[in-house]
Write a protein that holds these residues in place. Structure first.
Motif, short mmCIF file in Angstrom:
data_model
loop_
_atom_site.label_atom_id
_atom_site.label_comp_id
_atom_site.label_asym_id
_atom_site.label_seq_id
_atom_site.Cartn_x
_atom_site.Cartn_y
_atom_site.Cartn_z
N UNK A 1 48.78 40.55 30.82
CA UNK A 1 48.55 40.77 32.24
C UNK A 1 47.33 41.69 32.43
N UNK A 2 46.55 41.42 33.47
CA UNK A 2 45.38 42.23 33.78
C UNK A 2 45.56 42.84 35.17
N UNK A 3 45.30 44.14 35.28
CA UNK A 3 45.46 44.85 36.54
C UNK A 3 44.12 45.44 36.96
N UNK A 4 43.79 45.31 38.24
CA UNK A 4 42.49 45.78 38.72
C UNK A 4 42.63 46.50 40.05
N UNK A 5 41.60 47.24 40.39
CA UNK A 5 41.45 47.85 41.71
C UNK A 5 40.21 47.21 42.34
N UNK A 6 40.36 46.70 43.55
CA UNK A 6 39.23 46.06 44.21
C UNK A 6 39.16 46.54 45.66
N UNK A 21 39.50 34.81 36.72
CA UNK A 21 39.23 36.14 37.27
C UNK A 21 39.45 36.24 38.77
N UNK A 22 40.21 35.30 39.33
CA UNK A 22 40.60 35.40 40.74
C UNK A 22 41.66 36.49 40.88
N UNK A 23 41.73 37.09 42.07
CA UNK A 23 42.73 38.14 42.31
C UNK A 23 43.56 37.76 43.52
N UNK A 28 49.35 37.38 49.60
CA UNK A 28 49.33 36.05 49.00
C UNK A 28 47.96 35.41 48.91
N UNK A 29 46.96 35.97 49.59
CA UNK A 29 45.63 35.36 49.54
C UNK A 29 45.04 35.47 48.14
N UNK A 30 44.42 34.38 47.67
CA UNK A 30 43.76 34.35 46.37
C UNK A 30 42.26 34.40 46.61
N UNK A 31 41.60 35.39 46.01
CA UNK A 31 40.17 35.61 46.23
C UNK A 31 39.40 35.38 44.93
N UNK A 32 38.27 34.72 45.06
CA UNK A 32 37.36 34.54 43.93
C UNK A 32 36.79 35.89 43.51
N UNK A 33 36.44 36.02 42.23
CA UNK A 33 35.94 37.30 41.73
C UNK A 33 34.68 37.78 42.46
N UNK A 35 34.14 37.45 45.66
CA UNK A 35 34.47 37.80 47.05
C UNK A 35 34.92 39.25 47.19
N UNK A 36 35.05 39.95 46.07
CA UNK A 36 35.59 41.31 46.11
C UNK A 36 34.62 42.28 45.46
N UNK A 37 34.78 43.55 45.77
CA UNK A 37 34.06 44.62 45.10
C UNK A 37 34.98 45.21 44.04
N UNK A 38 34.56 45.13 42.79
CA UNK A 38 35.37 45.63 41.70
C UNK A 38 35.19 47.14 41.57
N UNK A 39 36.29 47.86 41.54
CA UNK A 39 36.28 49.31 41.41
C UNK A 39 36.73 49.70 40.00
N UNK A 40 36.39 50.91 39.55
CA UNK A 40 36.94 51.34 38.25
C UNK A 40 38.46 51.23 38.27
#
Length: 256
Positions: A1-6, A21-23, A28-33, A35-40
């Motif tokens: 499993x991969x966990x992220x902050x966006x 790499x969709x989140x 329930x919305x699925x966003x393309x990588x 479409x988001x700002x990746x945070x640490x």
């Protein structure tokens, strides 16, 4: 499993990373990588290692250390995947450092080596840029070398420890503008992750979200504005960053 902050539409979300790499957001919305700002993915203290790869120490003509050479990086130095980092005006040598990062998952104090991995939330990676002009001593890195704003890309996510069964046998690679510049293996670490957790926790309490950046192998090169730098750790992830000038970076920050 991969966990992220966006960040999406001004809001910060903690998400699970799915295929391609969709989140998926909590609604329930699925966003393309893209479409988001990746945070640490973690924001605690970062304990970073100098000269922790035998080949890198040899590259710099240093003897391998007999005790970890550690320094602390401030959270203001972190930035995320697909973000930019700036090269200070007038410096002569700024280089990347591809590093495997262990992320602490629960308070760790006086942890024994054999139990160390039980204290991890998982693994991520970072690009620990260094401004070599200000390096007075490899054994005591000057703050100006490693602690400038947004000069440590971290991410894109945290991978469960169960998904990285042997962190001591991972390949690390760095590309600059698509050209492979650095390749090594975590097998060359002088002090491995269980040792480092035991070492740090012997004199301080590691907290959830703290990170241990485990050093970089040989193969460093200068980077300049306009360069795209990609670091990758096998089984963990691929982290993209672009270098801009000092003027461009701070002009854009002022507009935000």
């Amino acid at each position: 499993m991969k966990y992220a902050r966006i960040r999406h539409q001004g809001q910060i979300h903690e998400v699970i990373v799915e295929a391609d790499n969709a989140v998926r957001l909590a609604d329930g919305r699925l966003l393309d990588e893209h479409e988001v700002e990746w945070l640490p993915p973690a924001t605690g203290n970062m304990f970073a290692l100098g000269l922790n790869y035998a080949d890198h120490a040899a590259e710099l003509a240093f003897k391998a250390p007999t005790e970890p050479l550690a320094f602390i990086k401030a959270p203001n130095s972190y930035t995320g995947h697909n973000q930019v980092t700036w090269r200070p005006d007038g410096v002569t040598y700024m280089h990347y450092e591809c590093e495997l990062v262990a992320v602490i998952g629960k308070p760790a104090r006086n942890v024994k080596r054999e139990d160390a991995l039980d204290y991890l939330a998982g693994y991520t990676l970072c690009n620990d840029y260094a401004i070599r002009d200000y390096l007075e001593n490899y054994y005591r890195p000057n703050l100006r070398v490693k602690n400038r704003d947004a000069t440590t890309p971290v991410g894109p996510w945290i991978v469960d420890t169960a998904d990285v069964p042997d962190p001591s046998k991972l390949t690390l690679r760095t590309w600059v503008n698509g050209e492979l510049k650095q390749e090594g293996t975590t097998a060359d670490m002088i002090f491995d992750i269980p040792y480092l957790i035991e070492y740090f926790s012997s004199f301080m309490t590691l907290q959830p979200g703290d990170m241990i950046a485990t050093g970089t192998p040989e193969g460093l090169a200068d980077v300049v504005p306009g360069d795209e730098v990609v670091v990758e750790v096998e089984g963990v992830g691929r982290l993209v960053n672009r270098i801009v000038s000092e003027a461009e970076f701070f002009a854009n920050r002022a507009r935000v």
